[in-house]
Design a protein around this motif. Structure first.
Motif, PDB file in Angstrom:
ATOM      1  N   THR A 253      16.473 -23.563  20.169  1.00 27.98           N
ATOM      2  CA  THR A 253      16.347 -25.020  20.212  1.00 27.98           C
ATOM      3  C   THR A 253      16.082 -25.552  18.813  1.00 27.98           C
TER       4      THR A 253
ATOM      5  N   GLU B  74      17.609 -29.073  13.754  1.00 32.68           N
ATOM      6  CA  GLU B  74      17.846 -28.649  12.365  1.00 32.68           C
ATOM      7  C   GLU B  74      18.789 -27.452  12.273  1.00 32.68           C
TER       8      GLU B  74
ATOM      9  N   LEU C 156      19.269 -25.576   8.737  1.00 28.62           N
ATOM     10  CA  LEU C 156      19.155 -24.149   8.414  1.00 28.62           C
ATOM     11  C   LEU C 156      19.936 -23.355   9.443  1.00 28.62           C
ATOM     12  N   PHE C 157      20.326 -22.161   9.027  1.00 30.04           N
ATOM     13  CA  PHE C 157      21.116 -21.329   9.939  1.00 30.04           C
ATOM     14  C   PHE C 157      20.250 -20.841  11.099  1.00 30.04           C
TER      15      PHE C 157
ATOM     16  N   SER D  30      19.051 -18.235  12.944  1.00 32.50           N
ATOM     17  CA  SER D  30      18.984 -16.765  12.911  1.00 32.50           C
ATOM     18  C   SER D  30      18.377 -16.208  14.193  1.00 32.50           C
ATOM     19  N   ASN D  31      17.557 -16.994  14.866  1.00 30.96           N
ATOM     20  CA  ASN D  31      16.825 -16.450  16.025  1.00 30.96           C
ATOM     21  C   ASN D  31      17.739 -15.892  17.108  1.00 30.96           C
TER      22      ASN D  31
ATOM     23  N   SER E 292      13.869 -20.042  21.919  1.00 30.85           N
ATOM     24  CA  SER E 292      13.016 -20.030  20.730  1.00 30.85           C
ATOM     25  C   SER E 292      12.871 -21.442  20.229  1.00 30.85           C
ATOM     26  N   GLY E 293      11.673 -21.749  19.757  1.00 30.75           N
ATOM     27  CA  GLY E 293      11.383 -23.064  19.203  1.00 30.75           C
ATOM     28  C   GLY E 293      10.962 -24.055  20.264  1.00 30.75           C
ATOM     29  N   GLY E 294      10.370 -25.129  19.790  1.00 30.56           N
ATOM     30  CA  GLY E 294      10.063 -26.241  20.693  1.00 30.56           C
ATOM     31  C   GLY E 294       8.819 -26.092  21.542  1.00 30.56           C
TER      32      GLY E 294
ATOM     33  N   SER F 216       5.607 -25.556  20.101  1.00 35.52           N
ATOM     34  CA  SER F 216       4.379 -25.775  19.330  1.00 35.52           C
ATOM     35  C   SER F 216       3.744 -27.103  19.727  1.00 35.52           C
TER      36      SER F 216
ATOM     37  N   GLY G 266       9.316 -20.922  17.264  1.00 36.91           N
ATOM     38  CA  GLY G 266      10.562 -21.028  16.499  1.00 36.91           C
ATOM     39  C   GLY G 266      10.593 -20.170  15.249  1.00 36.91           C
TER      40      GLY G 266
HETATM   41  P1  AMP Z   1       9.528 -24.931  16.191  1.00 33.46           P
HETATM   42  O1  AMP Z   1       8.647 -23.969  16.908  1.00 33.46           O
HETATM   43  O2  AMP Z   1      10.677 -25.408  16.979  1.00 33.46           O
HETATM   44  O3  AMP Z   1       8.713 -26.037  15.595  1.00 33.46           O
HETATM   45  O4  AMP Z   1      10.129 -24.139  14.956  1.00 33.46           O
HETATM   46  C1  AMP Z   1       9.318 -23.718  13.906  1.00 33.46           C
HETATM   47  C2  AMP Z   1      10.172 -23.391  12.684  1.00 33.46           C
HETATM   48  O5  AMP Z   1      10.919 -22.237  12.943  1.00 33.46           O
HETATM   49  C3  AMP Z   1      11.213 -24.428  12.324  1.00 33.46           C
HETATM   50  O6  AMP Z   1      10.737 -25.350  11.421  1.00 33.46           O
HETATM   51  C4  AMP Z   1      12.312 -23.639  11.693  1.00 33.46           C
HETATM   52  O7  AMP Z   1      12.030 -23.489  10.316  1.00 33.46           O
HETATM   53  C5  AMP Z   1      12.177 -22.295  12.315  1.00 33.46           C
HETATM   54  N1  AMP Z   1      13.192 -22.082  13.334  1.00 33.46           N
HETATM   55  C6  AMP Z   1      13.191 -22.599  14.577  1.00 33.46           C
HETATM   56  N2  AMP Z   1      14.266 -22.172  15.261  1.00 33.46           N
HETATM   57  C7  AMP Z   1      14.953 -21.367  14.422  1.00 33.46           C
HETATM   58  C8  AMP Z   1      16.138 -20.601  14.552  1.00 33.46           C
HETATM   59  N3  AMP Z   1      16.827 -20.584  15.694  1.00 33.46           N
HETATM   60  N4  AMP Z   1      16.549 -19.861  13.500  1.00 33.46           N
HETATM   61  C9  AMP Z   1      15.846 -19.876  12.353  1.00 33.46           C
HETATM   62  N5  AMP Z   1      14.716 -20.568  12.179  1.00 33.46           N
HETATM   63  C10 AMP Z   1      14.259 -21.310  13.193  1.00 33.46           C
END
Ligand code: AMP
Ligand code: MG
Length: 431
Positions: free
Chosen positions: A202, A205, A223-224, A226-227, A272-274, A276, A321
């Motif tokens: 997720t 960015e 950013l790419f 990678s997750n 992954s992400g979203g 926090s 993330g």
């Molecule tokens: P988040 O938990 O969504 O706030 O993500 C925290 C940080 O993880 C972000 O600011 C990105 O720098 C990094 N990030 C989130 N998702 C990815 C992803 N799929 N690939 C690489 N970096 C990521």
């Protein structure tokens, strides 16, 4: 003065969930898959046995020679000095000697040859003097009193006995297991059906690799992703079926669609992400709408936020993330959970004691998983060094490492020479 809110930089925050408790909670809430499929043995590598395997035969089936030499009965061994024995025939591997062997007689025997009736000992050919030309036919040999009764014989069933429980239900088959099953004549096995795991990243960015024109710069703020690649690679090592759902943008409808689509087909959904504290409220709202998901704050670093629960029938893991946090939470929570769901009993990776050659900063109140490089030093002792800076965004630190340094919750940093525990990345057998 600004009143400070709780953050992941805080030490000893009282509401953090201990790692062990979180792990226990998720394992007890997940019901292992029980559907089995029957597979040819050649396709069963890394699959999990759905039933115990009991040996239908003895391995080896009959007593046989472990060496090239001469088979004889122990009463033919002289008490002192030497004795001549008459060679009455030959036992080849796969071509037994069918005659009787009496005292004072011997049979030329080759490795794997079945022990002739009446014989219980093999003397290796290097310990024998041939009185006649060393042919395979009848002849005369001399042995001496140093021949050891019962030596160089593999007994029937000494590897696996008929009726013995060989491999238990829940065992993930590795190369040696496949060989053992073949040695028992078992050509097909019942294994747990593979888990289906859907995953997505997720973030507004994120740029997918296949959407990027090589050589062109990323747009500002992008950013790419990678997750998703890390996740796919980790899942491949677990031999599950994967569904890559791509990148899901940070809005309610895309998140809802992705979750519903993923949970319709998969046993497990991983994002992954979203998750926090700073993330938009829609995440919480969508999860409450489509499933029962809890947002945990774990007493660990990296990887403090973790969402876990159910979406439809599927188990759901919402990983943080940050790329290192993705790997660490995957290894510490998702991997054991997937093994448990796949019916495996052996969930833990080994923790090895090592002497730390780096000074490590850490606050008490949370377990830290720092990236390390372990090796045996000149004295043969396991030592570990930090890979350097440990930010949760530095994925290259994970790539440079060959283990995680696990620093217990109560520890307040690590001094040079302190004992720590490490979790190695690799084992000896592939898989
Ligand atoms: P988040 O938990 O969504 O706030 O993500 C925290 C940080 O993880 C972000 O600011 C990105 O720098 C990094 N990030 C989130 N998702 C990815 C992803 N799929 N690939 C690489 N970096 C990521
Ligand atoms: Mg995000």
């Amino acid at each position: 003065m600004i009143e400070k809110q709780a953050s992941c930089e805080d030490d000893g925050e009282p509401l953090l969930l201990p790692v062990a408790e979180a792990r226990q909670r998720l394992l007890t809430s997940l019901q292992p898959v029980c559907e089995a499929v029957e597979l040819p043995l050649s396709e069963a590598l890394y699959r999990v046995l759905a039933a115990d395997i009991v040996s239908p035969v003895d391995v080896p089936p009959q007593a046989n020679s472990a060496m090239d030499g001469y088979a004889l009965q122990r009463t033919s061994i002289p008490a002192s000095g030497e004795r001549s024995l008459q060679v009455v025939g030959t036992a080849w591997a796969g071509q037994p000697f069918t005659g009787q062997v009496g005292e004072g007689q011997a049979v030329r025997i080759f490795t794997g040859g079945i022990m002739p009736v009446g014989c219980d000992t093999v003397v290796i050919q290097e310990h024998v003097r041939c009185r006649t030309a060393p042919t395979d036919g009848p002849g005369l040999i001399d042995i001496d009193s140093e021949v050891i009764a019962g030596k160089n014989v593999r007994q029937a069933g000494e590897d696996v006995a008929c009726g013995q429980m060989v491999l238990p239900r829940g065992r993930q088959l590795h190369a040696a297991d496949i060989g053992v099953l073949a040695s028992l004549g078992i050509a097909r096995v019942n294994v747990v059906r593979p888990l289906k795991v859907a995953f997505f990243s997720t973030g507004d960015e994120l740029c997918a690799l296949d959407e990027h024109v090589p050589g062109t710069p990323l747009a500002p703020g992008k950013l790419f992703d990678s997750n998703r690649y890390t996740m796919a690679a980790l899942l491949r090592g677990l031999h599950v079926e994967v569904m890559d759902l791509g990148i899901v943008r940070d809005n309610e409808s895309d998140t809802r669609d992705a979750l519903l689509r993923a949970s319709a087909d998969a046993d497990v959904v991983i994002s992954s992400g979203g998750v926090s504290a700073g993330d938009a409220d829609f995440v919480t709202r969508v999860f409450h709408e489509v499933g029962q998901v809890s947002f945990w704050k774990l007493a660990m670093r990296p990887g403090r936020p973790l969402a876990f629960g159910k979406v439809g029938q599927a188990a759901f893991f919402g990983l943080p993330g940050n790329p290192v946090a993705v790997m660490v939470t995957f290894l510490e929570f998702v991997q054991p959970a997937l093994k448990h769901l796949a019916g495996m009993h052996d969930l833990d990776t080994p923790l090895l004691p090592a002497r730390c050659l780096s000074t490590l900063r850490k606050s008490p109140g949370r377990v830290e998983y720092q990236r390390g490089i372990m090796r045996l030093d000149e004295q043969g002792e396991l030592v570990v060094e930090s890979t350097g800076k440990q930010g949760a965004g530095r994925l290259s630190s994970m790539s440079a490492a060959n283990c995680l340094i696990v620093i217990a919750s109560e520890m307040d940093g690590v001094q040079l020479g302190d004992r720590v525990q490490v979790q190695p990345f690799h084992g000896l057998l592939p898989g």
